[in-house]
Design an enzyme around this catalytic site. Structure first.
Site, PDB file in Angstrom:
ATOM      1  N   ASP A  27       0.832  -1.203   0.000  1.00  0.00           N
ATOM      2  CA  ASP A  27       0.000   0.000   0.000  1.00  0.00           C
ATOM      3  C   ASP A  27       0.863   1.248   0.000  1.00  0.00           C
ATOM      4  O   ASP A  27       2.088   1.173   0.101  1.00  0.00           O
ATOM      5  CB  ASP A  27      -0.948   0.009   1.216  1.00  0.00           C
ATOM      6  CG  ASP A  27      -0.296  -0.502   2.489  1.00  0.00           C
ATOM      7  OD1 ASP A  27       0.926  -0.276   2.654  1.00  0.00           O
ATOM      8  OD2 ASP A  27      -0.974  -1.123   3.317  1.00  0.00           O
ATOM      9  N   ASP A  60      -8.070  -3.338  14.308  1.00  0.00           N
ATOM     10  CA  ASP A  60      -9.445  -3.565  13.859  1.00  0.00           C
ATOM     11  C   ASP A  60      -9.543  -4.678  12.820  1.00  0.00           C
ATOM     12  O   ASP A  60     -10.574  -4.864  12.185  1.00  0.00           O
ATOM     13  CB  ASP A  60     -10.063  -2.278  13.307  1.00  0.00           C
ATOM     14  CG  ASP A  60      -9.299  -1.704  12.119  1.00  0.00           C
ATOM     15  OD1 ASP A  60      -8.290  -2.326  11.686  1.00  0.00           O
ATOM     16  OD2 ASP A  60      -9.691  -0.635  11.619  1.00  0.00           O
ATOM     17  N   HIS A 108      -7.696  -5.042  10.001  1.00  0.00           N
ATOM     18  CA  HIS A 108      -7.375  -4.777   8.596  1.00  0.00           C
ATOM     19  C   HIS A 108      -6.027  -5.381   8.229  1.00  0.00           C
ATOM     20  O   HIS A 108      -5.134  -5.502   9.069  1.00  0.00           O
ATOM     21  CB  HIS A 108      -7.406  -3.271   8.291  1.00  0.00           C
ATOM     22  CG  HIS A 108      -6.280  -2.470   8.865  1.00  0.00           C
ATOM     23  ND1 HIS A 108      -6.424  -1.632   9.946  1.00  0.00           N
ATOM     24  CD2 HIS A 108      -4.970  -2.365   8.507  1.00  0.00           C
ATOM     25  CE1 HIS A 108      -5.283  -1.047  10.216  1.00  0.00           C
ATOM     26  NE2 HIS A 108      -4.377  -1.484   9.356  1.00  0.00           N
ATOM     27  N   GLU A 116      -9.800  -1.738   5.226  1.00  0.00           N
ATOM     28  CA  GLU A 116     -10.474  -1.442   6.478  1.00  0.00           C
ATOM     29  C   GLU A 116     -11.734  -2.298   6.634  1.00  0.00           C
ATOM     30  O   GLU A 116     -12.230  -2.886   5.655  1.00  0.00           O
ATOM     31  CB  GLU A 116     -10.853   0.046   6.525  1.00  0.00           C
ATOM     32  CG  GLU A 116      -9.672   1.002   6.401  1.00  0.00           C
ATOM     33  CD  GLU A 116      -8.860   1.118   7.689  1.00  0.00           C
ATOM     34  OE1 GLU A 116      -8.845   0.167   8.491  1.00  0.00           O
ATOM     35  OE2 GLU A 116      -8.220   2.168   7.884  1.00  0.00           O
TER      36      GLU A 116
END
Length: 259
Positions: free
Chosen positions: A65, A134, A136, A141
């Site tokens: 990314d 979380d 990801h 996400e």
């Protein structure tokens, strides 16, 4: 999915063993490189092994990314982070590491070009991954499509808060958008190796390994991969219901098997 629970330094050695095994079998191996704190010990170990003779000269690598809009010389631009943490410490050839172009004028076109570049390279042989609190992976996400490919994403408040430590503690300095490999892109790699350490990752690891496959915890898609390895320390494994079984199966593993 194989789950290995061990001290952090052993986890780094195991991941580096997998990378070294591929490079020695095929010097033109294609690696997938992640940023964040989880892979740093792996990169340190690979840099040490390079000094001992392990060559990356014919390998290629793709980044997971990139932030959108950070200047080319920004220290937290992921291309610069990867250069600092691993590429400059081994003998990867100039241009051997590619990443999505977060400064492109046409971001959708840049994403499509990146997908094509990975395909043209024959796909990723081993993808190193971390996991967010979380759930990801890369910047996929919660709520991300399980069939997603490289695209622009808006970062959650949680992710920006988690990453503020890299920007002097200022959430406002963390970009709001990124380009990221999609979940389907990541799943196309032939071997996924995810590392997680610390109690803050315990719930995400629990969901990843033992929860239902769900876009709410994007990393859970790894349960569907034919060759996925999860490397965690005791703290990150503290929520696993089958932790004792994972320890037993790893202790009883045939010596020849590897990851």
């Amino acid at each position: 999915m194989e789950v290995v629970i061990a001290p952090a330094d052993e986890l780094a050695r195991l991941a580096a063993d997998a990378v070294e095994g591929l490079l020695r079998a095929d010097p033109e191996t294609v690696l997938g490189l992640a940023t964040g704190s989880s892979p740093l010990a792996v990169y340190d170990e690979l840099a040490r092994r390079h000094k001992d003779g392990l060559s990356f000269a014919r390998a290629r690598a793709f980044m997971l990314d990139e932030y959108v809009g950070l200047s080319a010389d920004h220290p937290e631009r992921y291309r610069n982070v990867i250069e600092k943490e691993i590429a400059s410490r081994v003998d990867l050839a100039p241009g051997a590491v590619q990443g999505p172009d977060g400064l492109a004028e046409d971001l959708p076109a840049a994403c499509a070009a990146y997908e094509q570049a990975i395909a043209d390279a024959g796909g990723v042989d081993l993808q190193i991954l971390g996991i967010g609190t979380d759930g990801h992976i890369a910047f996929n996400e919660p709520g991300s499509s399980l069939a997603s490919r490289t695209r622009i994403k808006t970062l959650t408040k949680q992710t920006r808060e988690d990453n503020a430590r890299f920007f002097g503690g200022s959430v406002e300095q963390v970009p709001r958008h990124c380009l990221t490999q999609g979940l389907a892109t990541i799943m196309s790699a032939r071997h996924l190796v995810l590392l997680a350490t610390g109690r803050a990752k315990a719930e995400a690891v629990h969901q990843l390994v033992e929860g239902p496959v769900s876009a709410m915890w994007p990393a859970t898609i790894m349960q569907l991969h034919p060759h996925a390895t999860v490397l965690v320390d005791d703290a990150a494994a503290s929520r696993l219901q089958l932790g004792d079984y994972y320890r037993q199966t790893y202790a009883d593993k045939p010596a020849w098997q590897g990851l």
